[in-house]
Motif scaffolding. Structure first.
Motif, short mmCIF file in Angstrom:
data_model
loop_
_atom_site.label_atom_id
_atom_site.label_comp_id
_atom_site.label_asym_id
_atom_site.label_seq_id
_atom_site.Cartn_x
_atom_site.Cartn_y
_atom_site.Cartn_z
N CYS A 20 0.81 -1.22 0.00
CA CYS A 20 0.00 0.00 0.00
C CYS A 20 0.84 1.27 0.00
O CYS A 20 0.30 2.37 -0.07
CB CYS A 20 -0.94 0.01 1.21
N GLY B 45 3.13 4.16 -1.34
CA GLY B 45 3.39 4.87 -2.59
C GLY B 45 4.82 5.36 -2.62
O GLY B 45 5.52 5.35 -1.59
N SER B 46 5.26 5.83 -3.76
CA SER B 46 6.65 6.28 -3.90
C SER B 46 6.95 7.47 -2.97
O SER B 46 8.08 7.64 -2.54
CB SER B 46 6.94 6.66 -5.34
N ASP C 283 5.87 7.85 0.07
CA ASP C 283 5.82 7.48 1.49
C ASP C 283 7.20 7.29 2.10
O ASP C 283 7.36 7.39 3.32
CB ASP C 283 5.00 6.20 1.69
#
Length: 107
Positions: A27, A29-30, A32
Motif C-alpha cells: 500500500c 506509494g513512492s 511514502d
C-alpha cells in the motif's frame, strides 16, 4: 530514516495476519519513503507494525505512517477487524548502545 510504530487494536480472538508486513508494504506509494516493515504481533500492548521511513522530519514520517496505515487497513479485508490505536515515533531503550538496539528489534 525514522522508525514509526503503529499500534493496532482488534478483537482478542482475531490474530494479526502473518502477511501483515506485505499488506502494508504493497500500500506504500513512492512518496511514502517506506524502506522496511517490521511486525510484532504479540506485543503486550497489542500488535505493533514498525515502519522505517525516510522523510524530511519526524512529523512528516509520522504523517506518512498514519496515512499508509489507513490505506492498508482500508484496502485489505484481512486487516478489517483492526484499527489504529496509536501512531508515533518509537522510543528506543538504551539508544546509545547499538547492540541493545539490534537485540530489541531482531529478538
Amino acid at each position: 530514516m525514522y522508525l514509526v510504530h503503529v499500534r493496532l487494536h482488534g478483537p482478542a480472538d482475531v490474530p494479526l495476519p502473518e502477511e501483515t508486513g506485505s499488506l502494508f508494504a504493497c500500500c506504500a506509494g513512492s512518496g511514502d519513503g517506506l524502506e522496511h516493515v517490521s511486525v510484532h504481533p504479540e506485543d503486550p500492548g497489542g500488535p505493533v507494525v514498525g515502519l522505517f521511513l525516510t522523510a524530511p522530519s519526524l512529523a512528516a514520517a509520522e504523517l506518512r505512517a498514519a496515512a499508509l496505515c489507513a490505506r492498508a487497513l482500508a484496502a485489505h479485508s484481512r486487516l478489517a477487524p483492526f484499527r489504529t490505536a496509536s501512531c508515533g515515533a518509537a522510543l528506543i531503550p538504551d539508544y546509545g548502545n547499538s547492540q541493545a538496539f539490534l537485540r530489541h528489534w531482531t529478538g
